[in-house]
Design a protein around this motif. Sequence first.
Motif, mmCIF file in Angstrom:
data_model
loop_
_atom_site.group_PDB
_atom_site.id
_atom_site.type_symbol
_atom_site.label_atom_id
_atom_site.label_comp_id
_atom_site.label_asym_id
_atom_site.label_seq_id
_atom_site.Cartn_x
_atom_site.Cartn_y
_atom_site.Cartn_z
ATOM 1 N N GLN A 79 0.873 -1.259 0.032
ATOM 2 C CA GLN A 79 0.022 0.130 0.071
ATOM 3 C C GLN A 79 0.810 1.472 -0.027
ATOM 4 O O GLN A 79 2.135 1.101 0.270
ATOM 5 C CB GLN A 79 -0.956 -0.087 1.484
ATOM 6 N N ILE A 80 0.081 2.320 -0.384
ATOM 7 C CA ILE A 80 0.996 3.600 -0.469
ATOM 8 C C ILE A 80 0.376 4.741 0.255
ATOM 9 O O ILE A 80 -0.934 4.794 0.245
ATOM 10 C CB ILE A 80 1.346 4.023 -1.851
ATOM 11 N N VAL A 81 1.023 5.329 1.096
ATOM 12 C CA VAL A 81 0.428 6.858 1.595
ATOM 13 C C VAL A 81 1.235 8.010 0.942
ATOM 14 O O VAL A 81 2.579 8.247 0.792
ATOM 15 C CB VAL A 81 0.597 6.865 3.207
ATOM 16 N N PHE A 82 0.324 8.776 0.405
ATOM 17 C CA PHE A 82 0.947 10.127 -0.429
ATOM 18 C C PHE A 82 1.244 11.241 0.072
ATOM 19 O O PHE A 82 0.945 11.474 1.615
ATOM 20 C CB PHE A 82 0.079 10.337 -1.808
ATOM 21 N N GLN A 83 1.917 12.278 -0.438
ATOM 22 C CA GLN A 83 2.413 13.563 0.176
ATOM 23 C C GLN A 83 1.308 14.489 0.811
ATOM 24 O O GLN A 83 1.346 14.721 1.862
ATOM 25 C CB GLN A 83 3.283 14.210 -0.642
ATOM 26 N N ASP A 84 0.320 14.447 -0.014
ATOM 27 C CA ASP A 84 -0.820 15.685 0.333
ATOM 28 C C ASP A 84 -2.009 14.802 0.571
ATOM 29 O O ASP A 84 -2.911 14.400 0.009
ATOM 30 C CB ASP A 84 -1.137 16.471 -0.950
ATOM 31 N N PRO A 85 -2.283 14.714 2.042
ATOM 32 C CA PRO A 85 -3.528 13.979 2.651
ATOM 33 C C PRO A 85 -4.819 14.572 2.136
ATOM 34 O O PRO A 85 -5.615 13.748 1.907
ATOM 35 C CB PRO A 85 -3.044 13.949 4.050
ATOM 36 N N ARG A 86 -4.860 15.707 2.098
ATOM 37 C CA ARG A 86 -6.244 16.505 1.479
ATOM 38 C C ARG A 86 -6.399 16.014 0.093
ATOM 39 O O ARG A 86 -7.562 15.726 0.040
ATOM 40 C CB ARG A 86 -6.176 17.921 1.848
ATOM 41 N N ASN A 87 -5.404 15.828 -0.716
ATOM 42 C CA ASN A 87 -5.974 15.572 -2.158
ATOM 43 C C ASN A 87 -5.742 14.220 -2.177
ATOM 44 O O ASN A 87 -6.365 13.636 -3.428
ATOM 45 C CB ASN A 87 -4.667 16.148 -2.988
ATOM 46 N N SER A 88 -5.414 13.433 -1.389
ATOM 47 C CA SER A 88 -5.933 11.868 -1.192
ATOM 48 C C SER A 88 -7.302 11.672 -0.750
ATOM 49 O O SER A 88 -7.550 10.186 -0.927
ATOM 50 C CB SER A 88 -4.693 11.125 -0.136
ATOM 51 N N LEU A 89 -8.062 12.419 -0.205
ATOM 52 C CA LEU A 89 -9.283 12.183 0.378
ATOM 53 C C LEU A 89 -10.417 12.865 -0.631
ATOM 54 O O LEU A 89 -10.268 13.995 -1.071
ATOM 55 C CB LEU A 89 -9.493 12.685 1.698
ATOM 56 N N ASN A 90 -11.277 12.343 -0.944
ATOM 57 C CA ASN A 90 -12.757 12.859 -1.629
ATOM 58 C C ASN A 90 -13.324 13.857 -0.582
ATOM 59 O O ASN A 90 -13.708 13.635 0.344
ATOM 60 C CB ASN A 90 -13.485 11.759 -1.984
ATOM 61 N N PRO A 91 -13.151 15.247 -1.089
ATOM 62 C CA PRO A 91 -13.888 16.268 -0.069
ATOM 63 C C PRO A 91 -15.097 16.369 0.104
ATOM 64 O O PRO A 91 -15.696 16.856 1.174
ATOM 65 C CB PRO A 91 -13.321 17.555 -0.871
ATOM 66 N N ALA A 92 -15.915 15.421 -0.850
ATOM 67 C CA ALA A 92 -17.384 15.192 -0.619
ATOM 68 C C ALA A 92 -17.895 14.032 0.045
ATOM 69 O O ALA A 92 -19.107 14.064 0.256
ATOM 70 C CB ALA A 92 -17.973 15.183 -1.940
ATOM 71 N N PRO A 159 -1.850 -4.823 5.085
ATOM 72 C CA PRO A 159 -0.602 -4.893 4.097
ATOM 73 C C PRO A 159 0.649 -5.331 4.928
ATOM 74 O O PRO A 159 0.875 -5.282 6.056
ATOM 75 C CB PRO A 159 -0.408 -3.396 3.635
ATOM 76 N N GLU A 160 1.626 -5.828 4.154
ATOM 77 C CA GLU A 160 2.809 -6.305 4.724
ATOM 78 C C GLU A 160 3.982 -5.246 4.400
ATOM 79 O O GLU A 160 4.880 -5.044 5.353
ATOM 80 C CB GLU A 160 3.320 -7.600 3.857
ATOM 81 N N LEU A 161 3.660 -4.214 3.344
ATOM 82 C CA LEU A 161 4.596 -3.062 3.181
ATOM 83 C C LEU A 161 3.708 -2.018 2.856
ATOM 84 O O LEU A 161 2.946 -1.998 2.213
ATOM 85 C CB LEU A 161 5.489 -3.575 1.860
ATOM 86 N N ILE A 162 4.093 -0.876 3.465
ATOM 87 C CA ILE A 162 3.423 0.668 3.016
ATOM 88 C C ILE A 162 4.690 1.334 2.473
ATOM 89 O O ILE A 162 5.773 1.680 3.193
ATOM 90 C CB ILE A 162 2.830 1.051 4.362
#
Length: 252
Positions: A79-92, A159-162
Amino acid sequence: MLVIDRISKTYAKKKVLQQISFTILPGESVGLIGMSGSGKSTLARCVMDLERPDAGEMLWQGASLANKNVRRASRKSIQIVFQDPRNSLNPAWTMKKSLKEAYLQFHRLPIQQEDVDRQLGELLQAVGLSGEYLSRYPHELSTGQCQRVCIARALVASPELIILDECLSALDVSVQAQVIELLRDLRKQRQVGYLFISHDIAVVTALCDRLLVLHEGIVVEQGRTEDVIANPQHAYTRSLLADVPQYPYFTE
């Protein structure tokens, strides 16, 4: 767990990655450090199968990720966690809908409809948030809280790897420290491994067992974190260390 063997990637005749090799053991945290443009995010996209390397091989649990069945099976494990958390979530969407989507649509995992709030609340508790956040929207959360939710989404499939791609750079220093403590705790509790990508060597050294230093698409140095910090061999590594601030709350 993960073997990267001499992978290369070229865009428009520019060599972005050149003969990159490293491994990640089960439960291990490996840091990938380098300035902007060094090829860090391209490497992350290759591991996530968002890009294909031009040469070399990637193995997951001993099987080649070039095999589509292996790639498909690995999508829950990596799995991956990106840099910008706000753009990673649907605002609606509320946090409940964002997390539920990860179960039902991304991973098609079973979730008990009659007990959704409890199950999703437990997932939020794992990242230090209470169940009351399920009804909130991204604009009602701080940037640090949004990133915790993104980490919770990454944990849905156990996940086993993030891969953590600059996931702290949008946070202020005090919140960075809190998220680092969270990642340490999750690693102990869930035996999850990390590929921690950053330009900030101070942050990476707080969390990682080993470091890889990437410069212009080449790994110029790698080794145990304490060895690289105490005795850097490459001039580029020494230049990165010269400006490292001291954050006492990053230490164990």
